[in-house]
Design a protein around this motif. Structure first.
Motif, PDB file in Angstrom:
ATOM      1  N   ALA B 585       0.841  -1.205   0.000  1.00  0.00           N
ATOM      2  CA  ALA B 585       0.000   0.000   0.000  1.00  0.00           C
ATOM      3  C   ALA B 585       0.875   1.253   0.000  1.00  0.00           C
ATOM      4  N   LYS B 586       0.437   2.297  -0.714  1.00  0.00           N
ATOM      5  CA  LYS B 586       1.187   3.549  -0.833  1.00  0.00           C
ATOM      6  C   LYS B 586       1.318   4.273   0.510  1.00  0.00           C
ATOM      7  N   ASP B 587       0.417   3.944   1.432  1.00  0.00           N
ATOM      8  CA  ASP B 587       0.462   4.657   2.729  1.00  0.00           C
ATOM      9  C   ASP B 587       1.229   3.871   3.802  1.00  0.00           C
ATOM     10  N   ASP B 588       2.011   2.897   3.376  1.00  0.00           N
ATOM     11  CA  ASP B 588       2.725   2.035   4.329  1.00  0.00           C
ATOM     12  C   ASP B 588       4.151   2.562   4.576  1.00  0.00           C
ATOM     13  N   VAL B 589       4.391   3.040   5.812  1.00  0.00           N
ATOM     14  CA  VAL B 589       5.737   3.498   6.197  1.00  0.00           C
ATOM     15  C   VAL B 589       6.267   2.544   7.268  1.00  0.00           C
ATOM     16  N   VAL B 590       7.519   2.115   7.135  1.00  0.00           N
ATOM     17  CA  VAL B 590       8.079   1.144   8.090  1.00  0.00           C
ATOM     18  C   VAL B 590       9.154   1.802   8.960  1.00  0.00           C
ATOM     19  N   ILE B 591       9.025   1.548  10.264  1.00  0.00           N
ATOM     20  CA  ILE B 591      10.098   1.964  11.195  1.00  0.00           C
ATOM     21  C   ILE B 591      10.888   0.711  11.541  1.00  0.00           C
ATOM     22  N   GLY B 592      12.143   0.699  11.141  1.00  0.00           N
ATOM     23  CA  GLY B 592      12.997  -0.457  11.415  1.00  0.00           C
ATOM     24  C   GLY B 592      13.786  -0.236  12.687  1.00  0.00           C
ATOM     25  N   ILE B 593      13.586  -1.122  13.658  1.00  0.00           N
ATOM     26  CA  ILE B 593      14.305  -0.964  14.927  1.00  0.00           C
ATOM     27  C   ILE B 593      15.436  -1.994  15.013  1.00  0.00           C
ATOM     28  N   ARG B 624      -0.448  12.245   9.526  1.00  0.00           N
ATOM     29  CA  ARG B 624      -0.610  12.593   8.114  1.00  0.00           C
ATOM     30  C   ARG B 624      -1.511  11.587   7.408  1.00  0.00           C
ATOM     31  N   GLY B 625      -2.188  10.718   8.186  1.00  0.00           N
ATOM     32  CA  GLY B 625      -3.128   9.768   7.614  1.00  0.00           C
ATOM     33  C   GLY B 625      -2.458   8.544   7.022  1.00  0.00           C
ATOM     34  N   LEU B 626      -1.200   8.325   7.346  1.00  0.00           N
ATOM     35  CA  LEU B 626      -0.505   7.149   6.815  1.00  0.00           C
ATOM     36  C   LEU B 626      -0.489   6.038   7.855  1.00  0.00           C
ATOM     37  N   LYS B 627      -0.139   4.856   7.416  1.00  0.00           N
ATOM     38  CA  LYS B 627      -0.041   3.718   8.324  1.00  0.00           C
ATOM     39  C   LYS B 627       1.441   3.482   8.637  1.00  0.00           C
ATOM     40  N   ALA B 628       1.729   3.245   9.914  1.00  0.00           N
ATOM     41  CA  ALA B 628       3.116   3.001  10.311  1.00  0.00           C
ATOM     42  C   ALA B 628       3.234   1.616  10.894  1.00  0.00           C
ATOM     43  N   ARG B 629       4.238   0.893  10.408  1.00  0.00           N
ATOM     44  CA  ARG B 629       4.502  -0.444  10.945  1.00  0.00           C
ATOM     45  C   ARG B 629       5.879  -0.432  11.615  1.00  0.00           C
ATOM     46  N   VAL B 630       6.041  -1.277  12.649  1.00  0.00           N
ATOM     47  CA  VAL B 630       7.362  -1.424  13.281  1.00  0.00           C
ATOM     48  C   VAL B 630       7.902  -2.808  12.942  1.00  0.00           C
ATOM     49  N   VAL B 631       9.122  -2.835  12.416  1.00  0.00           N
ATOM     50  CA  VAL B 631       9.766  -4.108  12.076  1.00  0.00           C
ATOM     51  C   VAL B 631      11.116  -4.162  12.771  1.00  0.00           C
ATOM     52  N   ARG B 632      11.354  -5.283  13.439  1.00  0.00           N
ATOM     53  CA  ARG B 632      12.671  -5.425  14.075  1.00  0.00           C
ATOM     54  C   ARG B 632      13.599  -6.202  13.143  1.00  0.00           C
ATOM     55  N   ALA B 646      14.108  -1.041   5.982  1.00  0.00           N
ATOM     56  CA  ALA B 646      12.742  -0.611   6.306  1.00  0.00           C
ATOM     57  C   ALA B 646      12.086  -0.020   5.054  1.00  0.00           C
ATOM     58  N   ALA B 647      12.854   0.809   4.320  1.00  0.00           N
ATOM     59  CA  ALA B 647      12.307   1.456   3.118  1.00  0.00           C
ATOM     60  C   ALA B 647      11.926   0.427   2.058  1.00  0.00           C
ATOM     61  N   ARG B 648      12.796  -0.593   1.913  1.00  0.00           N
ATOM     62  CA  ARG B 648      12.522  -1.638   0.910  1.00  0.00           C
ATOM     63  C   ARG B 648      11.249  -2.396   1.244  1.00  0.00           C
ATOM     64  N   MET B 649      10.928  -2.547   2.543  1.00  0.00           N
ATOM     65  CA  MET B 649       9.734  -3.310   2.946  1.00  0.00           C
ATOM     66  C   MET B 649       8.479  -2.456   2.909  1.00  0.00           C
ATOM     67  N   ALA B 650       8.683  -1.120   2.928  1.00  0.00           N
ATOM     68  CA  ALA B 650       7.525  -0.222   3.011  1.00  0.00           C
ATOM     69  C   ALA B 650       6.843  -0.091   1.642  1.00  0.00           C
ATOM     70  N   GLY B 651       5.537  -0.123   1.644  1.00  0.00           N
ATOM     71  CA  GLY B 651       4.769   0.056   0.409  1.00  0.00           C
ATOM     72  C   GLY B 651       5.035   1.423  -0.200  1.00  0.00           C
ATOM     73  N   SER B 652       5.288   2.429   0.654  1.00  0.00           N
ATOM     74  CA  SER B 652       5.551   3.789   0.188  1.00  0.00           C
ATOM     75  C   SER B 652       6.982   3.953  -0.291  1.00  0.00           C
TER      76      SER B 652
END
Lengths: 139, 756
Positions: B585-593, B624-632, B646-652
């Motif tokens: 999804a275009k609104d998928d942002v990933v935070i990689g910890i 901003r209306g986006l979805k945020a996921r956390v990935v370790r 994280a960027a490679r896994m994010a839909g955005s």
């Protein structure tokens, strides 16, 4: 006997031979003997013999001028403090008003205290002071 | 229009620095302001006739002044002089820095050299060569150090406490002086007693009027003297109220009393006294030093001393101070090498001044270092003082150089100070001199300086001091008083120092006491002949030098993290949902910890809870209306790769990478690993608002915007030195948890919202 660097430090190599002016050795000067009242400041004074030994050691390790100072010191061991300070004062600039005053002090050192080196040293000072006009009056 | 300024503002900035308090003098040989050479300096030369020195540096015998005469008669060895003076000065200079030319060879040649020759030789060496030659030529192998112990009130309780502390830091000598000269006897007793606390063997001197100083030594309180000053011109000498013969006589008098002695001389004294004869500082000092060897003193306090601040105003002045110290040791004299009067307000100039000596070593690196605070130093502030003593301990550790001192734990310092104050109070009571109150005593034990004490004042001290003098109290009375009041160990220690004068072993060149034994140039000669020879810091000594306070190790880092673990458990839960999938999804942002994030490590280096940091970023993205996921991620702990993965896994195509210590990055799919969108590398100053802004910018990039990059403002703090040790230890914990090929894990972050 002449001491060498091998005898150094004397307090470790020959503690029995190291004594104060009244003959008490290092080993005899303990806290208990102090508390018993057996130790005076005289027991804590260096002897001419110890200074001569240190002069020997200094010469052996190539320090002839230091050795000479120890030998001059050895001659002063028996000289009373007051006279030492009197002569020191006389050697300072302008204290002696003439060469004779210094020569007199040298003679006392030589005749009364057998301090031959010290006497010659004072005579040398007298000669120098005369040459450099140090017997002038200082206000 | 902007008004035209009349100066570059950088100069205004420089005006504010401590350096500008130092004033500098122009080179002016005619007026004595010349470090190394002056047109008035003579050329080296000697005439010998029938074993007699008939001319010296161009002066014929009948024109000799007192100093020439003394040097010609007592310093120059006529046997060596023809050979030594015929040598090319540049060749001798090279020998000084040639590790294959032994020290003894050069010392023998110096016996036949005139002041102008010695000065000409050392002038050819640059500062580094001088320091090296100094290290090779100094007389005793093991380096040492000297402290000043004084205070603004002449308070004996504080003197005793500070003497005990100085001894514990490892100073080989302590030197006191008074604000009020009649307090000399009280100062002497107080430092003698304080210096006997903890261990024996620290030599002690009380700098006072010549005759008084000798009397105090006769009473057994002091063990050495060093204020027997000499000067390089005849007029300065007589204005100093002495002659070479009177001083040499005094030297013999000290020897006759079994008291160690050295002379004092240093560049700038003739200039200060107004009789410089337009000669260079180095040439005049070379005269002083030849004179001292001629007098037969074992050593010298040399290197500017009171003239050091003046010398440091002259071009090359600091190099000159090093050069004169080199002449001193080349002449085989013990050298208490200055680094004494504070010559500058610039801490950079202080550090630069001390370093060559610390590395080269010296019989007494400082003559003395202020072990007390600057305002308590009755000699005037030292180059290094109580305030900066710890900096010096760290320099020793940095360079693995033995500066003579050893770190002292605070608890031990207090113990020794208590003991010293009790000991001197007991002696005073026992001898009927004073009865210090409990309040006086405790105020001194914990005081950094005399501003903090409620103790004896200079007038009280005068009564004590005069009573000691008039009643003829000696060291024996003090030893008895100590023992009687239960201070047997201190009584023994004090007695042992006085017993040194019986054998006179400590009258030899460069003598000090280490571990209860004499160490001097006779039984510990400097045998430097290149790497592996001369003084080396032993492994045991190295560990002592290393042992400064507040040292961080991994155990300490984990201990402090464990304190935060419970706290974080109340704020956040990380639930592992298994392998993470790529978003589409275009609104998928990933935070990689990072691997240890929230599992082993709980706070950023700035001290923020990881729960709050994560919460701030998640909120900002969602705002901003986006979805945020956390990935370790567990295959890497590197910020760039965390962000890129994280960027490679994010839909955005936009991801954030963040380590537990707080270093973060915004990354974009398709970029090179180290070519990110924004980097937040200064974790120690990155605040929650910055993490929130980071989240907002990540969201903006995901929406195709071009936001203003977040700037974490900094003011040039030495971030590295404050945090790098900790950061490296923390990062090792992260990398320790990585595993090659480990798959990313989807993490459900539950913020429990507890605020505290």
């Amino acid at each position: 006997m002449t001491h060498t660097r091998a005898d150094y430090p004397l307090a470790e190599t020959q503690p029995g031979a190291v004594t104060g002016k009244r003959g008490k050795s290092l080993a005899e000067i303990t806290l208990d003997s102090v508390l018993a009242g057996d130790v005076t400041m005289e027991d804590l004074r260096i002897t001419p013999q110890a200074l001569q030994a240190q002069a020997d050691v200094a010469r052996d390790v190539g320090r002839p001028t230091l050795a000479l100072n120890f030998e001059r010191g050895a001659e002063l061991v028996e000289v009373p403090q007051d006279f030492i300070m009197q002569v020191y004062e006389l050697l300072r600039p302008g204290r002696a008003k003439s060469k004779e005053e210094l020569l007199q002090a040298a003679a006392t050192m030589r005749d009364t205290y057998q301090a031959e080196r010290i006497a010659r040293f004072i005579e040398e000072a007298a000669e120098t002071y005369a040459a450099r006009g140090l017997f002038t009056f200082r206000f | 229009m902007t008004p035209k300024l009349n100066r570059w503002k950088r100069f205004a900035d420089w005006d504010e620095r401590p350096l500008r308090l130092d004033k500098f003098a122009a080179e002016d040989p005619a007026n004595g302001f010349s470090a190394f050479s002056s047109p008035a300096d003579p050329k080296p030369g000697i005439g010998i006739k029938d074993g007699r020195v008939v001319s010296l540096d161009g002066v014929l015998e009948h024109d000799y002044d007192m100093i020439d005469r003394f040097i010609a008669r007592h310093h120059i060895d006529p046997e060596v002089a023809p050979e030594a003076m015929a040598l090319d000065s540049a060749t001798v200079a090279r020998w000084l820095v040639d590790m294959n030319v032994p020290r003894e060879t050069l010392v023998r040649l110096a016996h036949g050299m005139t002041p102008a020759k010695l000065a000409e030789v050392v002038s050819q060496l640059n500062a580094l060569e001088i320091a090296f030659a100094y290290s090779k030529m100094r007389a005793r192998k093991t380096p040492g150090n000297q402290a000043h112990v004084t205070n603004a009130k002449d308070d004996p309780l504080q003197l005793a406490a500070d003497a005990a502390t100085a001894v514990a830091f490892g100073f080989d000598e302590i030197e006191t002086t008074m604000r009020v000269s009649r307090n000399a006897w009280s100062n002497a007793v107080a430092c003698a007693v304080g210096g006997a606390v903890g261990r024996w063997g620290t030599l002690f001197q009380c700098s006072s009027e010549e005759a008084e100083e000798l009397r105090i030594a006769m009473a057994g309180f002091t063990s050495y003297a060093e204020t027997v000053s000499v000067y390089g011109t005849e007029k300065s000498f007589t204005d100093g109220d002495d002659t070479p013969w009177s001083k040499a006589f005094l030297a013999a008098a000290y020897a006759s009393r079994g008291v160690k002695m050295r002379c004092t001389s240093g560049a700038g004294s003739e200039l200060l006294m107004g009789f410089h004869e337009a000669k260079s500082l180095l040439y005049l000092e070379a005269r002083c030093l030849c004179l001292q060897r001629g007098m037969g003193v074992q050593g010298t306090q040399n290197g500017g001393i009171d003239g050091a601040p003046l010398t440091a105003t002259i071009p090359g002045g600091v190099r000159e101070l090093m050069a004169e110290n080199l002449i001193a040791v080349w002449l085989d004299l013990e050298c208490a090498s200055g680094n004494d009067a504070r010559s500058t307000e610039s801490e950079i100039r202080v550090g630069a001044k001390i370093l060559p000596y610390l590395i080269a070593g010296s019989d007494l690196i400082c003559s003395g270092m202020g072990s007390i605070l600057k305002y308590d130093n009755s000699f005037n502030p030292s180059l290094i003082n109580g305030e900066e003593l710890e900096d010096y301990l760290v320099l020793q550790r940095d360079f693995e150089a033995d500066g003579g001192l050893t770190p002292l734990p605070e608890s031990r310092a207090i113990e020794l100070r208590e003991r010293a104050v009790e000991a001197i109070a007991a002696v005073f009571e026992e001898l009927g001199l004073s009865s210090p109150t409990e309040d006086m005593k405790s105020s001194v034990v914990y005081a950094s300086g005399s501003d903090d004490t409620r103790s004896l004042m200079p007038r009280d001290v005068s009564f004590i001091s005069e009573a000691i003098k008039e009643r003829g109290i000696t060291v024996i009375d003090v030893v008895k008083a100590l023992a009687k009041r239960g201070f047997r160990e201190e009584a023994e220690n004090l007695l042992d120092v006085v017993k040194l004068r019986l054998s006179g072993d400590y009258l030899q060149t460069s003598a000090m006491i280490r571990n209860g034994r004499i160490v001097s140039a006779v039984n510990d000669p400097n045998d430097y002949l290149g790497p592996g020879s001369g003084y080396r810091v032993s492994e045991e000594r190295r560990l002592q030098l290393n042992d400064i306070r507040d040292v961080l190790d991994q155990k300490e880092v984990l201990r402090s993290e464990a304190l935060h673990e419970k706290d974080e458990a109340r704020h956040i839960r990380y639930r592992n949902l298994g392998p993470a999938a790529n978003g589409s999804a275009k609104d998928d942002v990933v935070i990689g910890i990072s691997p240890a994030f929230g599992l082993k490590l709980y706070r950023t280096t700035a001290g923020h809870r990881l729960s709050e940091v994560l919460g701030a970023m998640l909120d900002a993205i969602r705002a901003r209306g986006l979805k945020a996921r956390v990935v370790r991620f567990r295959h890497t702990a590197d910020t760039s790769f965390l962000g890129l993965s994280a960027a490679r896994m994010a839909g955005s195509g936009i991801g954030i990478g963040i380590q537990a210590k707080g270093t973060a990055v915004i990354h974009q799919r398709g970029r090179q690993p180290h070519n990110n969108l924004e980097l937040f590398s200064n974790a120690p100053i990155t605040r929650l608002e910055h993490y929130r802004a980071l989240g907002a910018n990540a969201a903006a990039y995901a929406l195709g915007e071009m936001p203003e990059p977040v700037v974490v403002p900094q003011r040039g703090e030495a971030m590295g030195s404050r945090y790098h040790a900790r950061v490296a230890l923390i990062y090792a914990i992260e990398t320790g948890l990585t595993e090659a090929g480990a798959a990313p894990e989807e993490v459900d972050v539950i913020l429990t919202g507890v605020k505290s």
